[in-house]
Design a protein around this motif. Structure first.
Motif, mmCIF file in Angstrom:
data_model
loop_
_atom_site.group_PDB
_atom_site.id
_atom_site.type_symbol
_atom_site.label_atom_id
_atom_site.label_comp_id
_atom_site.label_asym_id
_atom_site.label_seq_id
_atom_site.Cartn_x
_atom_site.Cartn_y
_atom_site.Cartn_z
ATOM 1 N N MET A 123 -6.436 1.118 2.530
ATOM 2 C CA MET A 123 -6.147 0.119 1.502
ATOM 3 C C MET A 123 -7.288 -0.897 1.428
ATOM 4 S SD MET A 123 -3.002 -2.605 1.289
ATOM 5 C CE MET A 123 -1.794 -1.321 1.624
ATOM 6 N N VAL A 124 -7.712 -1.383 2.591
ATOM 7 C CA VAL A 124 -8.813 -2.352 2.641
ATOM 8 C C VAL A 124 -10.098 -1.739 2.102
ATOM 9 C CG1 VAL A 124 -10.286 -3.683 4.210
ATOM 10 C CG2 VAL A 124 -7.808 -3.655 4.541
ATOM 11 N N ALA A 125 -10.281 -0.448 2.353
ATOM 12 C CA ALA A 125 -11.478 0.244 1.869
ATOM 13 C C ALA A 125 -11.440 0.500 0.370
ATOM 14 C CB ALA A 125 -11.642 1.570 2.610
ATOM 15 N N GLY A 126 -10.310 0.218 -0.261
ATOM 16 C CA GLY A 126 -10.204 0.388 -1.701
ATOM 17 C C GLY A 126 -9.904 1.797 -2.153
ATOM 18 N N LEU A 127 -9.452 2.641 -1.232
ATOM 19 C CA LEU A 127 -9.171 4.032 -1.585
ATOM 20 C C LEU A 127 -7.726 4.241 -2.044
ATOM 21 C CD1 LEU A 127 -11.080 5.869 1.279
ATOM 22 C CD2 LEU A 127 -11.787 5.586 -1.097
ATOM 23 N N LEU A 128 -6.906 3.194 -1.918
ATOM 24 C CA LEU A 128 -5.509 3.303 -2.320
ATOM 25 C C LEU A 128 -5.205 2.304 -3.421
ATOM 26 C CD1 LEU A 128 -3.794 3.472 1.206
ATOM 27 C CD2 LEU A 128 -4.471 5.389 -0.258
ATOM 28 N N ARG A 129 -4.321 2.701 -4.320
ATOM 29 C CA ARG A 129 -3.870 1.794 -5.364
ATOM 30 C C ARG A 129 -2.808 0.835 -4.844
ATOM 31 N NH1 ARG A 129 -2.374 6.123 -9.954
ATOM 32 N NH2 ARG A 129 -1.548 7.129 -8.065
ATOM 33 N N GLU A 130 -2.185 1.164 -3.730
ATOM 34 C CA GLU A 130 -1.143 0.315 -3.170
ATOM 35 C C GLU A 130 -1.717 -1.050 -2.788
ATOM 36 O OE1 GLU A 130 -1.460 3.450 -2.643
ATOM 37 O OE2 GLU A 130 0.499 4.414 -2.748
ATOM 38 N N GLY A 131 -0.911 -2.080 -2.967
ATOM 39 C CA GLY A 131 -1.328 -3.428 -2.625
ATOM 40 C C GLY A 131 -0.674 -3.905 -1.346
ATOM 41 N N PRO A 132 -0.908 -5.149 -0.972
ATOM 42 C CA PRO A 132 -0.386 -5.675 0.297
ATOM 43 C C PRO A 132 1.131 -5.780 0.351
ATOM 44 C CG PRO A 132 -1.393 -7.422 -1.013
ATOM 45 C CD PRO A 132 -1.737 -6.139 -1.683
ATOM 46 N N PHE A 133 1.794 -5.716 -0.803
ATOM 47 C CA PHE A 133 3.254 -5.829 -0.822
ATOM 48 C C PHE A 133 3.957 -4.475 -0.940
ATOM 49 C CE2 PHE A 133 1.460 -9.712 -2.651
ATOM 50 C CZ PHE A 133 1.979 -10.670 -1.787
ATOM 51 N N THR A 134 3.186 -3.406 -1.043
ATOM 52 C CA THR A 134 3.775 -2.076 -1.203
ATOM 53 C C THR A 134 4.357 -1.606 0.119
ATOM 54 O OG1 THR A 134 2.134 -1.535 -2.893
ATOM 55 C CG2 THR A 134 3.374 0.296 -1.939
ATOM 56 N N PRO A 135 5.647 -1.244 0.158
ATOM 57 C CA PRO A 135 6.271 -0.830 1.426
ATOM 58 C C PRO A 135 5.922 0.605 1.814
ATOM 59 C CG PRO A 135 7.883 -0.776 -0.332
ATOM 60 C CD PRO A 135 6.629 -1.350 -0.931
ATOM 61 N N LEU A 136 5.827 0.812 3.092
ATOM 62 C CA LEU A 136 5.620 2.138 3.673
ATOM 63 C C LEU A 136 6.793 2.434 4.591
ATOM 64 C CD1 LEU A 136 3.560 4.554 4.184
ATOM 65 C CD2 LEU A 136 2.876 3.273 6.215
ATOM 66 N N VAL A 137 7.454 3.563 4.397
ATOM 67 C CA VAL A 137 8.552 3.971 5.273
ATOM 68 C C VAL A 137 8.472 5.469 5.531
ATOM 69 C CG1 VAL A 137 10.129 2.134 4.521
ATOM 70 C CG2 VAL A 137 10.151 4.338 3.329
ATOM 71 N N GLY A 138 9.106 5.913 6.616
ATOM 72 C CA GLY A 138 9.209 7.337 6.884
ATOM 73 C C GLY A 138 8.645 7.753 8.222
ATOM 74 N N ALA A 139 9.146 8.880 8.712
ATOM 75 C CA ALA A 139 8.743 9.425 10.009
ATOM 76 C C ALA A 139 7.555 10.370 9.908
ATOM 77 C CB ALA A 139 9.929 10.174 10.632
ATOM 78 N N SER A 140 6.991 10.503 8.716
ATOM 79 C CA SER A 140 6.005 11.552 8.469
ATOM 80 C C SER A 140 4.760 11.468 9.335
ATOM 81 C CB SER A 140 5.591 11.542 6.990
ATOM 82 O OG SER A 140 6.716 11.611 6.165
ATOM 83 N N ALA A 141 4.264 10.256 9.586
ATOM 84 C CA ALA A 141 3.039 10.133 10.375
ATOM 85 C C ALA A 141 3.249 10.668 11.789
ATOM 86 C CB ALA A 141 2.577 8.678 10.410
ATOM 87 N N GLY A 142 4.370 10.307 12.406
ATOM 88 C CA GLY A 142 4.674 10.838 13.729
ATOM 89 C C GLY A 142 4.843 12.337 13.715
ATOM 90 N N ILE A 143 5.468 12.849 12.661
ATOM 91 C CA ILE A 143 5.678 14.298 12.552
ATOM 92 C C ILE A 143 4.358 15.020 12.327
ATOM 93 C CG2 ILE A 143 6.765 16.091 11.143
ATOM 94 C CD1 ILE A 143 9.077 14.063 10.697
#
Length: 238
Positions: A123-143
């Motif tokens: 996000m900081v690198a500007g590669l994502l459209r998501e902003g600082p308030f966009t929520p992230l949820v889910g077990a996917s990264a661990g999986i």
């Protein structure tokens, strides 16, 4: 944000492999906790979601650091939950057996937290459209971390089969396909690029940790209760 559109099925059952989950395994408990959190959150009208989701604003600006862990147990829909838990059911037991319970818990949570870190960095690198308030949820990264562990060290030649389309392939092939899809989605600003950023972080740390699993000893090591009448010995830190 997760593996909700990626379906798995075991092709060749193996001891300690896909779906060989005991009633009291860590994988069983992780699945049970995820399901319980989802039910309680729905019944409580998203109060757990508000407390636990990850975003740059909450976790960094407001220093609510617990969100690096809590977001991993939240899901945006029943489909999101179902397919993540299905993947955990198939791939978790073999990595749990390989690492042992304590290391497996640390491995899973660290890979999940790495997903949040990757999300922030991209996000900081500007590669994502998501902003600082966009929520992230889910077990996917661990999986994804678990998937990479299985694909690069535990059972890379195990045969798995996607449900849609029904194509058999080696576990290592599946893992690298998912990594490639995640990278392409991020750089093309595709759908769920934020979730794919978390996938990359989880996969990357999973790959690194499974190459040096002894590192997890430093995370899981704590002293046993001190007995009366004697000091602490080195054996107390096992």
């Amino acid at each position: 944000m997760g593996l909700a559109d990626r379906d798995y099925y075991r092709a060749e059952p193996r001891r300690g492999s896909f779906g060989s989950m005991s009633a009291w395994s860590v994988t069983t408990w992780l699945i049970a906790i995820n399901v319980a959190v989802y039910v309680v959150n729905v019944m409580g009208h998203d109060w757990l979601y508000q407390f636990g989701y990850f975003s740059s604003d909450t976790a960094i600006s407001q220093f609510e650091v617990w969100r690096f862990i809590t977001f991993q147990f939240l899901h945006g829909s029943i489909q999101h939950l179902f397919f993540n838990m299905l993947a955990l059911y198939f791939f978790g037991p073999m990595v749990e057996q390989y690492l042992g319970q304590r290391k497996y818990v640390a491995f899973y949570l660290l890979c999940g937290a790495a997903g949040a870190v990757s999300y922030l960095l991209l996000m900081v690198a500007g590669l994502l459209r998501e902003g600082p308030f966009t929520p992230l949820v889910g077990a996917s990264a661990g999986i994804l971390g678990i998937l990479m562990a299985g694909a690069t060290r535990v059972a890379p030649d195990a045969t798995v089969m996607l449900i849609f389309p029904p194509i058999p392939m080696k576990l290592r092939t599946m893992a690298w396909i998912f990594v490639g899809i995640a990278a392409y989605t991020i750089f093309s600003n595709g759908h769920n690029a934020g979730g794919e950023a978390a996938h990359l972080g989880g996969a990357a740390l999973g790959y690194l940790l499974i190459q040096r699993p002894d590192f997890l000893n430093y995370v899981t090591r704590w002293p046993k209760p001190r007995s009366r009448g004697r000091g602490m010995k080195m054996d107390d830190w096992r």
